[in-house]
Design an enzyme around this catalytic site. Structure first.
Site, PDB file in Angstrom:
ATOM      1  N   ASN A   9       0.881  -1.172   0.000  1.00  0.00           N
ATOM      2  CA  ASN A   9       0.000   0.000   0.000  1.00  0.00           C
ATOM      3  C   ASN A   9       0.918   1.221   0.000  1.00  0.00           C
ATOM      4  OD1 ASN A   9      -1.773   2.056   0.515  1.00  0.00           O
ATOM      5  ND2 ASN A   9      -2.684   1.129   2.342  1.00  0.00           N
ATOM      6  N   ARG A  90      -2.640  -2.079  -3.321  1.00  0.00           N
ATOM      7  CA  ARG A  90      -3.836  -1.281  -3.111  1.00  0.00           C
ATOM      8  C   ARG A  90      -3.745  -0.077  -4.049  1.00  0.00           C
ATOM      9  NH1 ARG A  90      -5.053   3.377   1.095  1.00  0.00           N
ATOM     10  NH2 ARG A  90      -7.219   3.666   0.528  1.00  0.00           N
ATOM     11  N   HIS A 179     -13.144   2.915   0.007  1.00  0.00           N
ATOM     12  CA  HIS A 179     -13.174   1.876   1.048  1.00  0.00           C
ATOM     13  C   HIS A 179     -13.864   0.605   0.528  1.00  0.00           C
ATOM     14  CE1 HIS A 179     -13.259   5.237   4.345  1.00  0.00           C
ATOM     15  NE2 HIS A 179     -12.010   4.809   4.192  1.00  0.00           N
ATOM     16  N   ARG A 240     -11.962  15.565   7.970  1.00  0.00           N
ATOM     17  CA  ARG A 240     -12.693  15.963   6.748  1.00  0.00           C
ATOM     18  C   ARG A 240     -14.125  16.356   7.094  1.00  0.00           C
ATOM     19  NH1 ARG A 240     -11.461  10.552   3.578  1.00  0.00           N
ATOM     20  NH2 ARG A 240      -9.287  10.413   4.235  1.00  0.00           N
ATOM     21  N   GLU A 385      -8.640  -5.357   5.044  1.00  0.00           N
ATOM     22  CA  GLU A 385      -8.454  -5.042   3.626  1.00  0.00           C
ATOM     23  C   GLU A 385      -7.230  -5.744   3.049  1.00  0.00           C
ATOM     24  OE1 GLU A 385      -9.055  -1.132   5.355  1.00  0.00           O
ATOM     25  OE2 GLU A 385      -9.685  -0.462   3.373  1.00  0.00           O
TER      26      GLU A 385
END
Ligand code: ADP
Length: 406
Positions: A9, A90, A179, A240, A385
């Site tokens: 990743n 990823r 996601h 965010r 993940e």
């Protein structure tokens, strides 16, 4: 020799990696490189017996870092008779190009490049990771697993913004969602936990971490999600803003003289839980502060939970009701007070909390947190993940190898 899958990743200044046993899918080790691209780069490899940290690199970029990681793993692998037979990457944005994981051949890489304008901070770093892995592990299949792929099943009614058509046609402005790997994993794990087929369930999955998103899953497919063109849309997150009136941009620009880049940075980095609380983006810290009377921390928690409940209820529309709500991510897996608050707000949808089950389902535990009488079910399912990436990489590499041999 036993087969191992390397999971990568790659961010612009970090590389997270893990090594999996290709057959058992056990994670053998993992690690992290930080400050990639600078002389202060460091690599930590968590060997199960003794973790090591390396700081004496003379090539600081993704190539140098990956080459060094592989060199450090060599002895450990050789002792265990492990050979890396596939690499899973990823990749953040697959645009409309990818609806599933794929072998990253030249054609696929060109498509990943075409998606770069949609994720200018992420895709170029992901591409650098693939190039580094190709150089260090020539001939080994590289597989891309996309954050957006799971959401490619969303119907047009869910993915169109009501904006001038040419924004979509010419510039790709639509909702993509993120996601996806996590939503895919927890939706199927939840069905397994319940012993019921995914095809029977109207499910909402809530991935609540530093970034947070919801997905409506019907027949095992994403039919709507809370994030959009970028991961800024939807829920209140750590830093965010989530949804807001787009008119705010012009208003702030007029009043402060800030430009779009500065305002966007504020919406990404100085908003959300941090912006509301003026204290922290960390849920643990906010819960502790609210308990000791910090009013803004309390407000941040209230806005977070309210927006979350409102968005979950909104997903009853594409699903025609909600049978199952799944919590995952750092907050979803650990923050029992947030889960309790959200379920209370959603009692009109038939959720009835089992407080004791909710309080004990933390730190990696999974299970049901609604009572036996509750007509809708809420579950906690820890996400994984990396495991999805390892599985897809091995499966696609095997198909590729057998095609080449045929
Ligand atoms: P990322 O999106 O970076 O992968 P995580 O999924 O690790 O983030 O989630 C980070 C969030 O999870 C933080 O807000 C953190 O406070 C929260 N979290 C982790 N452990 C707990 C806990 N025990 N109680 C409440 N929140 C927690």
């Amino acid at each position: 020799m036993a087969s191992a899958v390397l999971v990568l990743n790659c961010g612009s200044s970090s590389v997270k990696f893990a090594l999996y046993d290709a057959e058992s899918k056990d994670r053998l080790l993992n690690g992290l490189a930080e400050r990639v691209g600078t002389p202060a780069v460091s690599i930590t490899i968590k060997f199960p017996d003794a973790p090591v940290t390396i700081t004496d690199l003379d090539q600081y970029d993704h190539h140098g870092v990956l080459a060094r990681i592989l060199q450090e793993l060599e002895g450990w692998r050789a002792e265990r008779g492990l050979e890396i037979t596939s690499v899973g990457h990823r990749i953040v944005h697959g645009g409309e190009e990818f609806s599933a994981s794929v072998l990253l051949d030249d054609e696929a890489m060109a498509a990943v490049e075409r998606c770069s304008p949609l994720a200018p901070l992420h895709n170029p770093a992901n591409i650098a990771g693939v190039e580094a892995a190709r150089a260090s592990l020539p001939g080994i299949p590289q597989v891309g697993v996309f954050d957006t792929a799971f959401h490619q099943t969303m119907p047009p009614v869910a993915y169109h913004y009501a904006v001038p058509s040419e924004w979509y046609a010419d510039l790709g402005v639509r909702r993509y969602g993120f996601h996806g790997t996590s939503h895919l994993y927890v939706s199927s794990a939840a069905a397994e936990l319940l012993g019921r087929p995914l095809t029977e369930l109207k499910m909402v999955t809530a991935h609540l971490g530093n970034g947070s998103s919801l997905t409506a899953v019907r027949n095992g497919e994403s039919v709507d999600t809370s994030m959009g063109l970028t991961p800024l849309e939807g829920l209140v997150m750590g830093t965010r803003s989530g949804d807001l009136d787009p008119g705010i941009l012009a208003y702030i620009a007029d009043r402060t003289g800030a430009d779009v880049a500065e305002i966007t940075n504020d919406l990404n980095k100085r908003s959300g839980l941090l912006g509301l609380s003026e204290l922290s983006n960390d849920m643990r810290e906010l819960i502790a502060a609210a308990e000791s009377g910090h009013e803004k921390a309390q407000l941040a928690l209230d806005v977070f939970a309210y927006r979350l409940a409102k968005h979950i209820a909104g997903l009853a529309v594409p699903l025609g009701g909600i049978d199952v709500l799944v919590f995952t991510g750092g907050i979803g897996e650990n923050s029992n007070p947030i889960r309790a608050k959200v379920l209370e707000e959603l009692s009109f949808l038939g959720f009835e909390l089992d407080a004791a089950a909710n309080d004990r389902t933390v730190r990696g535990a999974s299970g049901q947190i609604t009572s036996a009488q509750s007509s809708a079910i809420a579950l906690v399912v820890p996400t994984d993940e990396e495991l999805v990436i390892a599985r897809d990489a091995h499966r696609i590499a095997q198909t590729t190898t057998s095609l080449l041999e045929a």
